[in-house]
Write a protein that holds these residues in place. Structure first.
Motif, PDB file in Angstrom:
ATOM      1  N   VAL A   1       0.851  -1.184   0.000  1.00  0.00           N
ATOM      2  CA  VAL A   1       0.000   0.000   0.000  1.00  0.00           C
ATOM      3  C   VAL A   1       0.889   1.237   0.000  1.00  0.00           C
ATOM      4  O   VAL A   1       1.810   1.350   0.814  1.00  0.00           O
ATOM      5  CB  VAL A   1      -0.921   0.016   1.239  1.00  0.00           C
ATOM      6  N   TYR A   2       0.632   2.156  -0.940  1.00  0.00           N
ATOM      7  CA  TYR A   2       1.454   3.347  -1.090  1.00  0.00           C
ATOM      8  C   TYR A   2       0.884   4.493  -0.268  1.00  0.00           C
ATOM      9  O   TYR A   2      -0.325   4.713  -0.229  1.00  0.00           O
ATOM     10  CB  TYR A   2       1.549   3.739  -2.565  1.00  0.00           C
ATOM     11  N   ARG A   3       1.788   5.209   0.391  1.00  0.00           N
ATOM     12  CA  ARG A   3       1.449   6.370   1.192  1.00  0.00           C
ATOM     13  C   ARG A   3       2.362   7.529   0.790  1.00  0.00           C
ATOM     14  O   ARG A   3       3.402   7.305   0.153  1.00  0.00           O
ATOM     15  CB  ARG A   3       1.636   6.057   2.689  1.00  0.00           C
ATOM     16  N   PRO A   4       2.019   8.753   1.150  1.00  0.00           N
ATOM     17  CA  PRO A   4       2.878   9.887   0.747  1.00  0.00           C
ATOM     18  C   PRO A   4       4.285   9.792   1.315  1.00  0.00           C
ATOM     19  O   PRO A   4       5.227  10.335   0.748  1.00  0.00           O
ATOM     20  CB  PRO A   4       2.124  11.108   1.291  1.00  0.00           C
ATOM     21  N   TRP A   5       4.455   9.079   2.428  1.00  0.00           N
ATOM     22  CA  TRP A   5       5.785   8.935   3.028  1.00  0.00           C
ATOM     23  C   TRP A   5       6.556   7.739   2.501  1.00  0.00           C
ATOM     24  O   TRP A   5       7.740   7.562   2.802  1.00  0.00           O
ATOM     25  CB  TRP A   5       5.679   8.829   4.557  1.00  0.00           C
ATOM     26  N   GLY A   6       5.899   6.854   1.736  1.00  0.00           N
ATOM     27  CA  GLY A   6       6.549   5.653   1.230  1.00  0.00           C
ATOM     28  C   GLY A   6       5.528   4.565   0.958  1.00  0.00           C
ATOM     29  O   GLY A   6       4.571   4.762   0.220  1.00  0.00           O
ATOM     30  N   ALA A   7       5.714   3.395   1.596  1.00  0.00           N
ATOM     31  CA  ALA A   7       4.795   2.281   1.366  1.00  0.00           C
ATOM     32  C   ALA A   7       4.914   1.287   2.507  1.00  0.00           C
ATOM     33  O   ALA A   7       5.907   1.256   3.236  1.00  0.00           O
ATOM     34  CB  ALA A   7       5.104   1.593   0.037  1.00  0.00           C
ATOM     35  N   TYR A   8       3.868   0.460   2.666  1.00  0.00           N
ATOM     36  CA  TYR A   8       3.982  -0.683   3.564  1.00  0.00           C
ATOM     37  C   TYR A   8       3.421  -1.919   2.886  1.00  0.00           C
ATOM     38  O   TYR A   8       2.562  -1.847   2.004  1.00  0.00           O
ATOM     39  CB  TYR A   8       3.294  -0.429   4.912  1.00  0.00           C
ATOM     40  N   ASP A   9       3.961  -3.064   3.286  1.00  0.00           N
ATOM     41  CA  ASP A   9       3.591  -4.342   2.695  1.00  0.00           C
ATOM     42  C   ASP A   9       3.173  -5.278   3.816  1.00  0.00           C
ATOM     43  O   ASP A   9       3.901  -5.438   4.803  1.00  0.00           O
ATOM     44  CB  ASP A   9       4.789  -4.923   1.940  1.00  0.00           C
TER      45      ASP A   9
END
Length: 482
Positions: free
Chosen positions: A361-369
């Motif tokens: 999942v992409y976020r403005p600060w990066g991503a998490y999996d």
């Protein structure tokens, strides 16, 4: 001339690669750049101003990041709180420019199409410019070469003598004909596929819209007046926009105006609307197969196989589409790929997360999996971009352990602030006010282990956020978490 990039589609027929929160225009399906980036790059040059992008507010940071990756800039990014189709999206752009005293020519382009022949596009743009300067509303028509039933068709005729040479008048529109009719259209040579690309002056479009769809015009005018700036974005007022009729530019204006004309476009166009059309535009091996990822075929022909993290093998199969991602596997006959949309509708009705987002999942600060999940625990891999930070937040139902895999983490936990480096870890208790930031020059990689009675992404109370997502900064934030 101002390019207007419409980036509001969901691309559901290209599931499982395309998801609602990360749709096909942001995927690199046909080259190194994404479809959105390819669209931006093809309108860079003499006579072109910086583009205006219209997108869903859920995609705002993806748009910003993909612009930055190619060194691009937009003169404005307009955020729709929800989709209301193309007629309102274009109207708000035109109204905004007129309010600034700029009655410019607009080149309207979907963000998710493929065009292979740039010189041919430039020639078509010059023809269209001449017609639009005369007050015409120009469509770009792709000569119908095969009996496609998924496209809208335009029947043309030579028209009056005041049209520029090479520009044709519109006789009628036909929306997605049956196979027999499509065959007739191709045989006649008078029909074009409707590419979804347009050119006209702001004032001319609004004049026609006000005449044929005054409710759309009035609602968009009020929604724009009530819009507000948020960072580098313009937020369209959701309460007003909710009252706007949902209609396409084709139905609202182009099929009703007497000033529509067609410029033929023979530039290797495809809307990449489904997996079979993606197969059409891709390079193939000697057996007609399109392969991406770790794929091994044996005695297979005319297949499209997209591998993800696993080895994908096929034996003795023809005319199939096989797509593997971390959380989904889809197998469908290539002739039935239009039915993928109904599959996604069924997943959505069942409230399956796979219809909304990838495991990453992409976020403005990066991503998490998401790595693993159980009844009272969840393991995630977080990647935080250099200089980025998550919101200052707290959770009511879960605690977290953070382990630094690489990079440097700046951790805030209640009244403490400290640095962690590779192989170091920390514990964030339930209800602690905390923040994670990357003060370094390389990406920060974190393993996060959550434990507690409720692990949903909506158990986040934001207290402060540099991306404008805290409750005090924007009411009603529901979809973008962290």
């Amino acid at each position: 001339m101002i390019p207007v990039i419409l980036s509001g589609g969901s691309g559901s027929r290209l599931w499982p690669l395309s998801r609602k929160l990360y749709p096909k225009q942001f995927l690199a399906l046909t080259g190194a750049q994404t479809l959105f980036q390819q669209t931006l790059l093809r309108v860079v040059g003499e006579g072109m101003a910086a583009p205006i992008v219209v997108c869903n507010e859920e995609h705002r940071f993806i748009v910003g990041e993909q612009l930055a990756r190619i060194g691009g800039t937009a003169q404005a990014v307009l955020l729709e709180p929800f989709g209301r189709n193309t007629a309102p999206a274009i109207a708000i752009v035109a109204l905004k420019l007129l309010a600034e005293g700029r009655d410019e020519l607009l080149l309207v382009l979907p963000a998710d199409h493929v065009l292979e022949d740039q010189p041919a596009l430039q020639r078509a743009l010059e023809l269209a410019r001449a017609a639009a300067e005369q007050g015409e509303l120009v469509l770009f028509g792709v000569p119908a070469s095969t009996p496609e039933t998924g496209y809208g068709y335009i029947k043309s005729h030579p028209g009056p003598g005041d049209l520029p040479p090479g520009v044709l008048a519109v006789e009628r529109f036909v929306e997605k004909p049956c196979q027999a009719k499509a065959c007739e259209f191709v045989a006649s040579g008078d029909y074009f596929w409707n590419s979804g690309m347009f050119m006209f002056r702001c004032s001319r479009y609004l004049e026609e819209l006000k005449r044929h769809e005054p409710d759309i015009y009035d609602t968009c005018l009020l929604a724009l007046e009530r819009s507000r700036n948020d960072l580098e974005f313009v937020r369209i007022d959701p309460a007003t926009f909710a009252c706007c009729p949902d209609n396409s530019i084709d139905y609202a204006v182009m099929e009703r105006t007497t000033r529509a004309c067609v410029v033929p476009l023979q530039a290797g166009w495809s809307d990449v609307g489904c997996w079979s059309s993606l197969w059409d535009v891709q390079d193939k091996d000697e057996y007609g197969n399109v392969l991406k990822g770790d794929v091994l075929l044996q005695d297979c022909h005319n297949c499209l196989v997209h591998g993800g993290d696993k080895l994908v093998t096929l034996i003795g199969l023809d005319d199939l589409v096989v797509v593997e991602t971390k959380d989904a596997l889809m197998i469908v006959p290539r002739a039935r790929t239009q039915e993928v949309k109904q599959l996604v509708n069924n997943l959505t009705a069942q409230e399956r997360q796979e219809a909304q987002n990838h495991s990453q999942v992409y976020r403005p600060w990066g991503a998490y999996d998401s790595v693993d999940i159980g009844s009272r625990f969840q393991v995630k891999h977080l990647s935080v971009k250099p200089g980025a930070q998550l919101s200052l937040q707290m959770h009511h139902h879960r605690a977290e352990h953070w382990i630094v895999v690489s990079g440097t983490a700046q951790v805030t936990c209640d009244d403490q602030s400290f640095l962690l480096t590779e192989n170091q870890s920390t514990y964030i208790p339930i209800a602690s006010v905390h923040r994670l930031a990357n003060p370094g020059k390389i990406p920060l990689e974190i393993i996060e282990v959550q434990s507690g009675s409720y692990l949903g992404e909506d158990d986040i109370q934001r207290l402060e956020d540099v991306y404008g997502r805290s409750a005090s900064q924007r009411e009603g934030e529901q979809l973008l978490k962290r």
